[in-house]
Each structure stands twice: as C-alpha cells, then as structure tokens.
Design an enzyme around this catalytic site. Structure first.
Site, PDB file in Angstrom:
ATOM      1  N   ASP A   1     -15.718  -0.240   1.676  1.00 35.13           N
ATOM      2  CA  ASP A   1     -14.549  -1.063   2.001  1.00 35.13           C
ATOM      3  C   ASP A   1     -14.977  -2.494   2.360  1.00 35.13           C
ATOM      4  O   ASP A   1     -14.268  -3.464   2.063  1.00 35.13           O
ATOM      5  CB  ASP A   1     -13.789  -0.412   3.169  1.00 35.13           C
ATOM      6  CG  ASP A   1     -12.293  -0.611   3.053  1.00 35.13           C
ATOM      7  OD1 ASP A   1     -11.863  -1.381   2.179  1.00 35.13           O
ATOM      8  OD2 ASP A   1     -11.550  -0.021   3.852  1.00 35.13           O
TER       9      ASP A   1
ATOM     10  N   GLY B   1     -10.606   3.709   2.507  1.00 38.74           N
ATOM     11  CA  GLY B   1     -11.744   3.425   1.625  1.00 38.74           C
ATOM     12  C   GLY B   1     -11.455   2.176   0.812  1.00 38.74           C
ATOM     13  O   GLY B   1     -10.441   1.517   1.021  1.00 38.74           O
TER      14      GLY B   1
ATOM     15  N   LYS C   1      -4.976  -0.085   8.771  1.00 40.95           N
ATOM     16  CA  LYS C   1      -6.350  -0.358   9.213  1.00 40.95           C
ATOM     17  C   LYS C   1      -6.355  -1.393  10.322  1.00 40.95           C
ATOM     18  O   LYS C   1      -6.253  -2.590  10.049  1.00 40.95           O
ATOM     19  CB  LYS C   1      -7.174  -0.857   8.027  1.00 40.95           C
ATOM     20  CG  LYS C   1      -7.332   0.193   6.938  1.00 40.95           C
ATOM     21  CD  LYS C   1      -8.042  -0.367   5.719  1.00 40.95           C
ATOM     22  CE  LYS C   1      -8.289   0.711   4.679  1.00 40.95           C
ATOM     23  NZ  LYS C   1      -8.824   0.174   3.424  1.00 40.95           N
TER      24      LYS C   1
ATOM     25  N   ASN D   1      -6.899 -10.793   3.970  1.00 40.17           N
ATOM     26  CA  ASN D   1      -7.782 -11.261   5.046  1.00 40.17           C
ATOM     27  C   ASN D   1      -8.704 -12.353   4.504  1.00 40.17           C
ATOM     28  O   ASN D   1      -8.945 -13.366   5.148  1.00 40.17           O
ATOM     29  CB  ASN D   1      -8.595 -10.087   5.598  1.00 40.17           C
ATOM     30  CG  ASN D   1      -7.704  -9.095   6.317  1.00 40.17           C
ATOM     31  OD1 ASN D   1      -7.215  -9.365   7.395  1.00 40.17           O
ATOM     32  ND2 ASN D   1      -7.466  -7.950   5.696  1.00 40.17           N
TER      33      ASN D   1
ATOM     34  N   GLU E   1      -4.533  -7.988   8.848  1.00 38.13           N
ATOM     35  CA  GLU E   1      -4.959  -7.206  10.020  1.00 38.13           C
ATOM     36  C   GLU E   1      -6.209  -7.791  10.687  1.00 38.13           C
ATOM     37  O   GLU E   1      -6.460  -7.563  11.870  1.00 38.13           O
ATOM     38  CB  GLU E   1      -5.252  -5.750   9.621  1.00 38.13           C
ATOM     39  CG  GLU E   1      -4.067  -4.954   9.104  1.00 38.13           C
ATOM     40  CD  GLU E   1      -3.242  -4.319  10.233  1.00 38.13           C
ATOM     41  OE1 GLU E   1      -3.376  -4.744  11.402  1.00 38.13           O
ATOM     42  OE2 GLU E   1      -2.432  -3.423   9.932  1.00 38.13           O
TER      43      GLU E   1
ATOM     44  N   TRP F   1       0.824  -1.213   0.000  1.00 39.24           N
ATOM     45  CA  TRP F   1       0.000   0.000   0.000  1.00 39.24           C
ATOM     46  C   TRP F   1       0.861   1.268   0.000  1.00 39.24           C
ATOM     47  O   TRP F   1       0.595   2.210  -0.757  1.00 39.24           O
ATOM     48  CB  TRP F   1      -0.975  -0.044   1.171  1.00 39.24           C
ATOM     49  CG  TRP F   1      -2.092   0.956   1.117  1.00 39.24           C
ATOM     50  CD1 TRP F   1      -2.590   1.662   2.162  1.00 39.24           C
ATOM     51  CD2 TRP F   1      -2.881   1.346  -0.031  1.00 39.24           C
ATOM     52  NE1 TRP F   1      -3.621   2.470   1.745  1.00 39.24           N
ATOM     53  CE2 TRP F   1      -3.828   2.299   0.401  1.00 39.24           C
ATOM     54  CE3 TRP F   1      -2.867   1.002  -1.388  1.00 39.24           C
ATOM     55  CZ2 TRP F   1      -4.757   2.901  -0.455  1.00 39.24           C
ATOM     56  CZ3 TRP F   1      -3.792   1.601  -2.253  1.00 39.24           C
ATOM     57  CH2 TRP F   1      -4.715   2.529  -1.782  1.00 39.24           C
TER      58      TRP F   1
ATOM     59  N   LYS G   1     -13.963  -3.854   8.979  1.00 35.75           N
ATOM     60  CA  LYS G   1     -14.335  -4.634   7.778  1.00 35.75           C
ATOM     61  C   LYS G   1     -13.378  -5.803   7.531  1.00 35.75           C
ATOM     62  O   LYS G   1     -13.754  -6.795   6.908  1.00 35.75           O
ATOM     63  CB  LYS G   1     -14.456  -3.725   6.562  1.00 35.75           C
ATOM     64  CG  LYS G   1     -13.198  -2.945   6.190  1.00 35.75           C
ATOM     65  CD  LYS G   1     -12.282  -3.670   5.255  1.00 35.75           C
ATOM     66  CE  LYS G   1     -10.917  -3.031   5.170  1.00 35.75           C
ATOM     67  NZ  LYS G   1      -9.976  -3.732   4.310  1.00 35.75           N
TER      68      LYS G   1
ATOM     69  N   VAL H   1       0.677  -8.230   5.469  1.00 32.82           N
ATOM     70  CA  VAL H   1       0.036  -8.234   6.784  1.00 32.82           C
ATOM     71  C   VAL H   1      -1.461  -8.600   6.684  1.00 32.82           C
ATOM     72  O   VAL H   1      -2.161  -8.181   5.772  1.00 32.82           O
ATOM     73  CB  VAL H   1       0.229  -6.865   7.477  1.00 32.82           C
ATOM     74  CG1 VAL H   1      -0.346  -5.728   6.657  1.00 32.82           C
ATOM     75  CG2 VAL H   1      -0.369  -6.852   8.853  1.00 32.82           C
TER      76      VAL H   1
ATOM     77  N   ALA I   1      -4.165  -2.247  -3.250  1.00 35.03           N
ATOM     78  CA  ALA I   1      -2.901  -1.780  -3.837  1.00 35.03           C
ATOM     79  C   ALA I   1      -2.703  -2.354  -5.235  1.00 35.03           C
ATOM     80  O   ALA I   1      -2.215  -1.673  -6.142  1.00 35.03           O
ATOM     81  CB  ALA I   1      -1.750  -2.198  -2.930  1.00 35.03           C
TER      82      ALA I   1
HETATM   83  N1  LIG Z   1      -2.490  -3.485   0.576  1.00 35.25           N
HETATM   84  C1  LIG Z   1      -3.610  -2.785   0.425  1.00 35.25           C
HETATM   85  O1  LIG Z   1      -4.266  -2.868  -0.623  1.00 35.25           O
HETATM   86  C2  LIG Z   1      -4.076  -1.876   1.501  1.00 35.25           C
HETATM   87  C3  LIG Z   1      -5.076  -0.960   1.217  1.00 35.25           C
HETATM   88  C4  LIG Z   1      -5.517  -0.104   2.216  1.00 35.25           C
HETATM   89  C5  LIG Z   1      -4.949  -0.182   3.489  1.00 35.25           C
HETATM   90  N2  LIG Z   1      -3.979  -1.098   3.748  1.00 35.25           N
HETATM   91  C6  LIG Z   1      -3.432  -1.121   5.115  1.00 35.25           C
HETATM   92  O2  LIG Z   1      -2.107  -0.603   5.073  1.00 35.25           O
HETATM   93  C7  LIG Z   1      -1.288  -1.245   6.066  1.00 35.25           C
HETATM   94  C8  LIG Z   1      -0.062  -1.813   5.397  1.00 35.25           C
HETATM   95  O3  LIG Z   1      -0.530  -2.775   4.454  1.00 35.25           O
HETATM   96  P1  LIG Z   1       0.385  -3.360   3.295  1.00 35.25           P
HETATM   97  O4  LIG Z   1      -0.529  -4.164   2.464  1.00 35.25           O
HETATM   98  O5  LIG Z   1       1.188  -2.312   2.642  1.00 35.25           O
HETATM   99  O6  LIG Z   1       1.321  -4.327   4.156  1.00 35.25           O
HETATM  100  P2  LIG Z   1       2.614  -5.092   3.702  1.00 35.25           P
HETATM  101  O7  LIG Z   1       2.706  -6.295   4.545  1.00 35.25           O
HETATM  102  O8  LIG Z   1       2.624  -5.230   2.212  1.00 35.25           O
HETATM  103  O9  LIG Z   1       3.806  -4.084   4.065  1.00 35.25           O
HETATM  104  C9  LIG Z   1       4.110  -3.633   5.349  1.00 35.25           C
HETATM  105  C10 LIG Z   1       5.484  -2.981   5.257  1.00 35.25           C
HETATM  106  O10 LIG Z   1       5.773  -2.384   6.509  1.00 35.25           O
HETATM  107  C11 LIG Z   1       7.148  -2.592   6.752  1.00 35.25           C
HETATM  108  N3  LIG Z   1       7.388  -2.431   8.172  1.00 35.25           N
HETATM  109  C12 LIG Z   1       7.101  -3.261   9.183  1.00 35.25           C
HETATM  110  N4  LIG Z   1       7.486  -2.721  10.348  1.00 35.25           N
HETATM  111  C13 LIG Z   1       7.999  -1.511  10.056  1.00 35.25           C
HETATM  112  C14 LIG Z   1       8.549  -0.469  10.835  1.00 35.25           C
HETATM  113  N5  LIG Z   1       8.651  -0.580  12.163  1.00 35.25           N
HETATM  114  N6  LIG Z   1       8.999   0.639  10.204  1.00 35.25           N
HETATM  115  C15 LIG Z   1       8.898   0.748   8.855  1.00 35.25           C
HETATM  116  N7  LIG Z   1       8.378  -0.215   8.063  1.00 35.25           N
HETATM  117  C16 LIG Z   1       7.945  -1.315   8.665  1.00 35.25           C
HETATM  118  C17 LIG Z   1       7.413  -4.003   6.268  1.00 35.25           C
HETATM  119  O11 LIG Z   1       8.799  -4.229   6.071  1.00 35.25           O
HETATM  120  C18 LIG Z   1       6.614  -3.989   4.956  1.00 35.25           C
HETATM  121  O12 LIG Z   1       7.403  -3.540   3.881  1.00 35.25           O
HETATM  122  C19 LIG Z   1      -2.182  -2.313   6.720  1.00 35.25           C
HETATM  123  O13 LIG Z   1      -2.724  -1.796   7.911  1.00 35.25           O
HETATM  124  C20 LIG Z   1      -3.305  -2.519   5.703  1.00 35.25           C
HETATM  125  O14 LIG Z   1      -4.522  -2.912   6.306  1.00 35.25           O
HETATM  126  C21 LIG Z   1      -3.523  -1.936   2.784  1.00 35.25           C
END
Ligand SMILES: NC(=O)c1ccc[n+]([C@@H]2O[C@H](COP(=O)([O-])OP(=O)(O)OC[C@H]3O[C@@H](n4cnc5c(N)ncnc54)[C@H](O)[C@@H]3O)[C@@H](O)[C@H]2O)c1
Length: 334
Positions: A245, A136, A105, A257, A282, A11, A192, A280, A140
């Site tokens: 969402d 929303g 989230k 999820n 969540e 993301w 969600k 991740v 990604a």
């Molecule tokens: N992927 C999506 O489509 C999407 C969309 C909306 C919201 N989100 C939310 O965004 C958040 C991240 O999701 P994601 O899909 O990018 O996760 P991800 O698992 O792809 O990436 C998480 C990143 O955070 C890094 N990380 C972990 N600990 C860290 C720290 N202490 N400092 C800096 N970086 C650190 C990890 O190395 C990794 O690169 C989650 O809460 C998710 O619910 C994701």
C-alpha cells in the site's frame, strides 16, 4: 448473498461493483441524497468516479433502516473522522449481530484508536459478531476498470477473514489473501497515507527518483517502528497492507493524499489543498494522530515530523526537507 455498504464514495462504489460481478446483491447507503439519486437514475457517480457507467443492479439508499434490514454483512467506507458517529447511528436499526468489513484507512487523533477499536466501542453490546479489515494496494479508479488487484482480508478470527475472502475474490481481477494480524493491517493502511502526502510534496518540489526511492525505504523503516510498537507484526508491514500500500500510494497520481502533498508544496495551506480535492484526504489527520503517538512513545519518526510541521506549523516544504537532511548522521537501522 446480500451485502450492505455504508458510503457511496469512490471506494464503496468500486467494491460494490466487485460484489455485483461476483453475483452478490448490494444495497449501498450514503448521506448525500444527490449521490444516491445519481446512482439510482443515471447509474453514475461522476464526482467520485468520472466517466464510469455503473451496473444497473447497483441500488442506493439514504434509508439506514432499509440498509440494516438488507444484510447482517456490512461494509463501511466513509472518512474515518465520521466513523464513530456513523457506526453509532446503526444501533437504532440493528436487529441482528453483524460482521463489519472496514475499508476506511485512518486513526483517531486524540486516542490513536483504530477502526476495530472504535467499532467495539460504538456498536451496541452483542451486535458486533465479527470485524474484518479489507485493505491493501487498491485505487478505486483501477478496481472500477476491473484491473488486476490483490488485497487482504484481515481478522483476528480466521473463519471471518476466509468468509470475506470468498465473497470478494474472483478469478479475473480481484484476488484476496487472508491475514490474522488485524492491528498490523489497520496500522499499515492508515500510516502509509502520511507518506503519500510526503511523496506529493517531493514531486511538487521537482525532486527526482533518488528522493522518491529514499522516501519509500525510509518510510517503511519509520512505519515499522511505530506500528510494531503498537502491536503489528514485522511480516505484515512487508506485505500487501504495508509495503504494498505504501508503494501504490507514494507513486500514483490517483492518490488524493499525494495530490494534497503536491498542493502543499505549491504553497497552499491544508484547507486550500484539501478543498480542491473532491474525495477524503486521510493522510493529514493520520499525520496528527501518528505525530502525537510517536512522540508520546519517544519513537523517531522524522518523515512524520516533517509532514506534521508543513501541515500544522505551516513550515515551508523546502525548510522541512532541509531540517531532515541536516539531522545528525546515523546508522541505517539503529
Ligand atoms: N478511494 C480509494 O481508492 C480507496 C482505497 C482504499 C481505501 N480507501 C479508504 O476508504 C475510505 C473512503 O474513501 P473514498 O475514496 O471512498 O472517499 P470519498 O470521499 O470518495 O467518499 C466518502 C463517502 O462517504 C460519504 N459519507 C460521509 N459521511 C457519511 C456518513 N456519516 N454516512 C454515510 N456516508 C457518509 C460521503 O457522502 C461520500 O460519498 C477512506 O478512509 C479511504 O482512505 C479508499
């Protein structure tokens, strides 16, 4: 403008590309040196976004001081379980107050605290100028392909919400609305994920469209009960950050999820289900937070109970569904 991003996951990386497309400058930080090297040298982030070539203008770093010096507009996109420690680690390097944009989230299990509350507690006094949740229906995997996406910039301060709206919106694929119900946006976005796990379980059991439709509509009723009790507005939960969402995450195989739910239905335990997903999940942690809080407040949440019992009490998914179907018959809304 310059914008700093914490977390080069799927993301954070996709949002970095939106900002670069909008002619802003981005510096993205991650603790994982390999990910940072890969972005800087190969212009890819293959574990998180396979087969995507990122803009060469995207620069990554593992240096937190460099990140803090780059901009006072900071976007955070890390798993919520590391949110406290991540925000706390900024304090040493912050030299001016920041506007924090949260895209993660989740809800803290023991305290039921939202990221906005964690930020107020962890960022040193006088250095959190504003807080905006950018949330929303947005995978990604689709944003990185520049497919049309609508999301919400939520802040108690409408000027901050509008400012972030203007940074991220573009005319071709990314449209951002504003909202002042920050709590509603944060609660909808986090809760969600629990129902996405449930949707994966239903799919895994081979249930059909009737069950999926039932899940979405009952999830909305249940999500509203808990979120409104915690200060959200009904309208917000009907919007992009609630229903929007909920629909995207319960109907899409992009959702990790949902993928975890599929694996739980196949008989895997939580550790096994999560370990095979490179991003991740969540929903499992949020199910724990929501279960504890709903029971503390005596709010009826049968779907959350079912997800909780499968994950934390190792109830087989079929048994959890049987328990829900066998409950006392009721009025639909009372
Ligand atoms: N992927 C999506 O489509 C999407 C969309 C909306 C919201 N989100 C939310 O965004 C958040 C991240 O999701 P994601 O899909 O990018 O996760 P991800 O698992 O792809 O990436 C998480 C990143 O955070 C890094 N990380 C972990 N600990 C860290 C720290 N202490 N400092 C800096 N970086 C650190 C990890 O190395 C990794 O690169 C989650 O809460 C998710 O619910 C994701």
């Amino acid at each position: 403008m310059n914008i700093s991003i914490i977390g080069a996951g799927s993301w954070g990386t996709a949002l970095a590309q939106v900002l670069l497309d909008n002619q802003h400058n981005v510096l993205i930080y991650d603790i994982d040196q390999q990910v940072v090297n890969e972005i800087n040298t190969l212009h890819t982030n293959n574990t998180k976004l396979p087969n995507i070539l990122l803009p060469e203008s995207l620069v990554a770093t593992t240096n937190l001081k460099e990140l803090c010096d780059f901009s006072d507009i900071m976007l955070v996109s890390v798993p919520t379980k590391v949110m406290r420690v991540t925000l706390k680690s900024l304090n040493e390097y912050l030299s001016k107050p920041i506007i924090l944009i949260n895209t993660s989230k989740g809800i803290e299990p023991d305290t039921f605290k939202l990221v906005s509350e964690i930020a107020k507690e962890e960022i040193k006094d006088g250095y959190l100028k504003g807080f905006v949740a950018l949330t929303g229906p947005s995978h990604a995997e689709e944003v990185i392909l520049r497919l049309p996406t609508l999301i919400t910039s939520a802040s108690e301060n409408i000027e901050h919400a509008k400012f972030i709206q203007s940074l991220f919106s573009n005319q071709s694929y990314f449209r951002v609305y504003t909202l002042t119900d920050l709590r509603g946006a944060e609660l909808g976005g986090a809760l969600k994920n629990i129902y996405a796990v449930a949707a994966g379980m239903i799919e895994g059991l081979g249930y059909g469209d009737n069950a999926k439709a039932a899940l979405i509509s009952r999830a909305l009723v249940e999500m509203k009960r808990l979120a409104i009790a915690k200060g959200a507005s009904d309208e917000t939960l009907n919007g992009l950050t609630g229903l929007g969402d909920l629909v995207v995450t319960t109907t899409s195989h992009h959702s990790r999820n949902f993928q975890a739910g599929l694996k739980l239905a196949a008989g895997k335990d939580l550790e096994e289900a999560i370990s095979s997903i490179p991003m991740v999940v969540e929903g499992a942690r949020t199910a724990l937070s929501a279960y504890i809080e709903a029971h503390r407040l005596d709010i009826r949440v049968p779907l959350i109970d079912a997800v909780y019992s499968v994950i934390y009490e190792k109830t087989p998914v079929e048994k959890a569904v049987e328990a829900m179907m066998g409950r006392t018959l009721k009025d639909e809304f009372n």
